[in-house]
Write a protein that holds these residues in place. Sequence first.
Motif, PDB file in Angstrom:
ATOM      1  N   ILE A   1      73.447 -11.415  94.346  1.00  0.00           N
ATOM      2  CA  ILE A   1      73.906 -11.829  92.582  1.00  0.00           C
ATOM      3  C   ILE A   1      75.809 -11.838  93.097  1.00  0.00           C
ATOM      4  O   ILE A   1      76.564 -12.113  93.090  1.00  0.00           O
ATOM      5  CB  ILE A   1      73.457 -12.187  91.578  1.00  0.00           C
ATOM      6  CG1 ILE A   1      71.935 -12.370  91.643  1.00  0.00           C
ATOM      7  CG2 ILE A   1      74.663 -12.727  89.868  1.00  0.00           C
ATOM      8  CD1 ILE A   1      70.920 -12.144  90.265  1.00  0.00           C
TER       9      ILE A   1
ATOM     10  N   CYS B   1      68.926  -7.740  87.605  1.00  0.00           N
ATOM     11  CA  CYS B   1      69.732  -8.869  88.432  1.00  0.00           C
ATOM     12  C   CYS B   1      70.704  -7.497  89.590  1.00  0.00           C
ATOM     13  O   CYS B   1      71.244  -8.493  90.489  1.00  0.00           O
ATOM     14  CB  CYS B   1      71.087  -9.516  87.553  1.00  0.00           C
ATOM     15  SG  CYS B   1      70.273 -10.158  86.321  1.00  0.00           S
TER      16      CYS B   1
ATOM     17  N   TYR C   1      74.126 -16.279  85.061  1.00  0.00           N
ATOM     18  CA  TYR C   1      73.341 -16.539  86.072  1.00  0.00           C
ATOM     19  C   TYR C   1      72.001 -17.176  85.491  1.00  0.00           C
ATOM     20  O   TYR C   1      71.819 -16.403  84.733  1.00  0.00           O
ATOM     21  CB  TYR C   1      72.241 -15.280  86.660  1.00  0.00           C
ATOM     22  CG  TYR C   1      71.743 -15.918  88.704  1.00  0.00           C
ATOM     23  CD1 TYR C   1      72.332 -15.705  89.478  1.00  0.00           C
ATOM     24  CD2 TYR C   1      70.185 -15.125  88.065  1.00  0.00           C
ATOM     25  CE1 TYR C   1      70.982 -16.301  90.840  1.00  0.00           C
ATOM     26  CE2 TYR C   1      69.118 -16.026  89.356  1.00  0.00           C
ATOM     27  CZ  TYR C   1      70.378 -16.395  90.231  1.00  0.00           C
ATOM     28  OH  TYR C   1      68.761 -16.684  91.635  1.00  0.00           O
TER      29      TYR C   1
ATOM     30  N   LYS D   1      73.185 -20.992  91.385  1.00  0.00           N
ATOM     31  CA  LYS D   1      72.448 -20.651  89.391  1.00  0.00           C
ATOM     32  C   LYS D   1      73.891 -19.339  89.495  1.00  0.00           C
ATOM     33  O   LYS D   1      73.884 -19.374  88.236  1.00  0.00           O
ATOM     34  CB  LYS D   1      71.081 -19.698  89.662  1.00  0.00           C
ATOM     35  CG  LYS D   1      70.035 -20.754  90.284  1.00  0.00           C
ATOM     36  CD  LYS D   1      68.737 -20.146  90.524  1.00  0.00           C
ATOM     37  CE  LYS D   1      67.537 -20.674  90.610  1.00  0.00           C
ATOM     38  NZ  LYS D   1      66.654 -19.757  90.401  1.00  0.00           N
ATOM     39  N   ILE D   2      75.029 -19.582  90.198  1.00  0.00           N
ATOM     40  CA  ILE D   2      75.994 -18.609  88.966  1.00  0.00           C
ATOM     41  C   ILE D   2      77.500 -19.335  89.185  1.00  0.00           C
ATOM     42  O   ILE D   2      77.491 -20.392  89.383  1.00  0.00           O
ATOM     43  CB  ILE D   2      76.495 -17.861  90.840  1.00  0.00           C
ATOM     44  CG1 ILE D   2      75.104 -16.957  91.413  1.00  0.00           C
ATOM     45  CG2 ILE D   2      77.836 -16.812  89.846  1.00  0.00           C
ATOM     46  CD1 ILE D   2      75.537 -15.697  92.172  1.00  0.00           C
TER      47      ILE D   2
ATOM     48  N   TYR E   1      78.644 -13.681  93.527  1.00  0.00           N
ATOM     49  CA  TYR E   1      80.055 -13.589  92.687  1.00  0.00           C
ATOM     50  C   TYR E   1      81.213 -13.121  93.134  1.00  0.00           C
ATOM     51  O   TYR E   1      82.395 -14.395  92.755  1.00  0.00           O
ATOM     52  CB  TYR E   1      79.497 -12.897  91.123  1.00  0.00           C
ATOM     53  CG  TYR E   1      81.020 -12.190  90.554  1.00  0.00           C
ATOM     54  CD1 TYR E   1      81.833 -13.553  89.643  1.00  0.00           C
ATOM     55  CD2 TYR E   1      81.302 -10.918  90.669  1.00  0.00           C
ATOM     56  CE1 TYR E   1      82.950 -12.707  89.345  1.00  0.00           C
ATOM     57  CE2 TYR E   1      82.794 -10.908  90.443  1.00  0.00           C
ATOM     58  CZ  TYR E   1      83.425 -11.786  89.430  1.00  0.00           C
ATOM     59  OH  TYR E   1      84.568 -11.050  88.540  1.00  0.00           O
TER      60      TYR E   1
END
Length: 194
Positions: free
Chosen positions: A122, A117, A75, A17-18, A126
């Motif tokens: 996440i 977030c 995201y 999803k990134i 990243y």
Amino acid sequence: MGKGKRGAQMVDITQDKIRIRTMVPGDAAALLKWMTDARVLEFYEGRDKRYTEELIREDFFEENNDSVMKVIVEYDGVPIGYGQIYPMGGEDYGHYGYDNRNETVYCLDQFIGEPDCWNKGIGTEYIKLVLKFLGEEKQADAVVMDPHQENVRALKCYQKAGFRIIKCLPEHELHEGKMRDCYLMEYRYQEERI
């Protein structure tokens, strides 16, 4: 990866999803939202800095440095953060205590601008994607960051991604009118590959 209109490398990396992509002028509204949120500014730029549309344009879009890759973190298709990826400059080698200028060392600055977030992993994902990109595409020997010592959330994120604290940088950065202590953090590829 291609080159942008001024020569900077274009970035477009997606995993699950990134997505990490080169920043475009249409990202100005998201940047203004993030750069006027006191929670974001607490550790990035400072709550005493008053961002306007004009200042966003000057600080993020008009600075002409082809070696800096300015990226947006998405995201699930929604922009949630900003990052800068750039090779270590000549004076920084001595400043940070790196003697071997034959090494390829990159520096990172970033933030997740959407507090909803935070604490979801996440940021760590990243960082791992950027490390993979720098290792494979740029043959980096090391990647460094210099976060504030009080930024516990960021420190945990970077350590989960494989960074180590190398040393304290006392009174390293002027932030909100006071010199702040930072850490020099390093990810070294020969020790650990993603």
